[in-house]
Design a protein around this motif. Structure first.
Motif, PDB file in Angstrom:
ATOM      1  N   THR A  73      -9.142  14.608   1.339  1.00 49.35           N
ATOM      2  CA  THR A  73      -8.532  14.553   2.667  1.00 49.35           C
ATOM      3  C   THR A  73      -9.620  14.269   3.691  1.00 49.35           C
ATOM      4  O   THR A  73     -10.796  14.567   3.464  1.00 49.35           O
ATOM      5  N   ARG A  74      -9.210  13.697   4.790  1.00 53.60           N
ATOM      6  CA  ARG A  74     -10.094  13.493   5.935  1.00 53.60           C
ATOM      7  C   ARG A  74      -9.274  13.726   7.190  1.00 53.60           C
ATOM      8  O   ARG A  74      -8.194  13.159   7.343  1.00 53.60           O
ATOM      9  N   ARG A  75      -9.797  14.530   8.100  1.00 55.58           N
ATOM     10  CA  ARG A  75      -9.157  14.724   9.408  1.00 55.58           C
ATOM     11  C   ARG A  75      -9.756  13.668  10.321  1.00 55.58           C
ATOM     12  O   ARG A  75     -10.910  13.763  10.720  1.00 55.58           O
ATOM     13  N   LEU A  76      -8.987  12.640  10.633  1.00 54.70           N
ATOM     14  CA  LEU A  76      -9.487  11.529  11.442  1.00 54.70           C
ATOM     15  C   LEU A  76      -9.402  11.826  12.932  1.00 54.70           C
ATOM     16  O   LEU A  76     -10.157  11.270  13.714  1.00 54.70           O
ATOM     17  N   GLY A  83      -4.971  11.194   3.355  1.00 54.05           N
ATOM     18  CA  GLY A  83      -4.967  11.787   2.027  1.00 54.05           C
ATOM     19  C   GLY A  83      -5.097  10.719   0.960  1.00 54.05           C
ATOM     20  O   GLY A  83      -4.556   9.617   1.100  1.00 54.05           O
ATOM     21  N   TYR A  84      -5.835  11.057  -0.097  1.00 49.99           N
ATOM     22  CA  TYR A  84      -5.990  10.174  -1.257  1.00 49.99           C
ATOM     23  C   TYR A  84      -5.527  10.967  -2.460  1.00 49.99           C
ATOM     24  O   TYR A  84      -6.006  12.081  -2.696  1.00 49.99           O
ATOM     25  N   LEU A  85      -4.593  10.417  -3.235  1.00 48.58           N
ATOM     26  CA  LEU A  85      -3.920  11.182  -4.278  1.00 48.58           C
ATOM     27  C   LEU A  85      -3.855  10.437  -5.605  1.00 48.58           C
ATOM     28  O   LEU A  85      -3.780   9.208  -5.627  1.00 48.58           O
ATOM     29  N   VAL A 103      -2.277   7.996   1.961  1.00 50.40           N
ATOM     30  CA  VAL A 103      -1.323   8.205   3.039  1.00 50.40           C
ATOM     31  C   VAL A 103      -2.070   8.625   4.294  1.00 50.40           C
ATOM     32  O   VAL A 103      -3.097   9.312   4.228  1.00 50.40           O
ATOM     33  N   LEU A 104      -1.543   8.197   5.407  1.00 49.90           N
ATOM     34  CA  LEU A 104      -2.020   8.660   6.700  1.00 49.90           C
ATOM     35  C   LEU A 104      -0.842   9.363   7.346  1.00 49.90           C
ATOM     36  O   LEU A 104       0.219   8.755   7.540  1.00 49.90           O
ATOM     37  N   HIS A 116       1.396   5.695   7.351  1.00 53.54           N
ATOM     38  CA  HIS A 116       0.916   4.614   6.487  1.00 53.54           C
ATOM     39  C   HIS A 116       0.939   5.116   5.057  1.00 53.54           C
ATOM     40  O   HIS A 116       0.544   6.254   4.777  1.00 53.54           O
ATOM     41  N   TYR A 117       1.386   4.243   4.130  1.00 50.98           N
ATOM     42  CA  TYR A 117       1.541   4.587   2.714  1.00 50.98           C
ATOM     43  C   TYR A 117       1.082   3.382   1.921  1.00 50.98           C
ATOM     44  O   TYR A 117       1.605   2.268   2.113  1.00 50.98           O
TER      45      TYR A 117
END
Length: 123
Positions: A73-76, A83-85, A103-104, A116-117
């Motif tokens: 995860t990254r808090r932008l 998120g990267y899954l 996903v964003l 975004h997906y």
């Protein structure tokens, strides 16, 4: 790994209902988890907005289910979490399909939604 508990909770708050709606083959409920202007890239040509998302999930076979594991995860920004899954879609009539999913999620007045997906196959 750069995943925080808060960011993971934000993602799960959107992705757990996404999974439940996918598993129930409820395309309108899936689409409602996205922003009105969401960019969506599944394994077909991309679309923008909930109508295209609902059409995409409506075209999926009944009985398809999803499982996911949040890898990063990254808090932008205060209102944006990336998120990267690892994600696996299972089917009743063929082997499961493993993909990477980015996903964003964005906080709106109504709560967190997918903005975004992006699905990627690495094989």
């Amino acid at each position: 790994m750069s995943t925080t508990t808060d960011d993971t909770a934000v993602l799960r708050g959107v992705l757990d209902p996404w999974k439940a709606a996918v598993d129930a083959h409820d395309p309108l409920r899936v689409a409602a988890l996205f922003t009105e202007d969401a960019i969506f890239q599944g394994l077909h040509p991309y679309s923008v907005g909930r109508k295209g998302i609902a059409e995409y999930y409506d075209s999926q076979p009944p009985g398809m289910t999803a499982e996911f594991e949040i890898l990063e995860t990254r808090r932008l920004a205060d209102d944006l979490v990336l998120g990267y899954l690892d994600t696996e879609f299972a089917f009743t009539d063929r082997p499961p399909l493993g993909v990477k999913l980015a996903v964003l999620v964005r906080r709106t007045a109504d709560g967190w939604s997918i903005a975004h997906y992006q699905v990627s196959r690495l094989d």
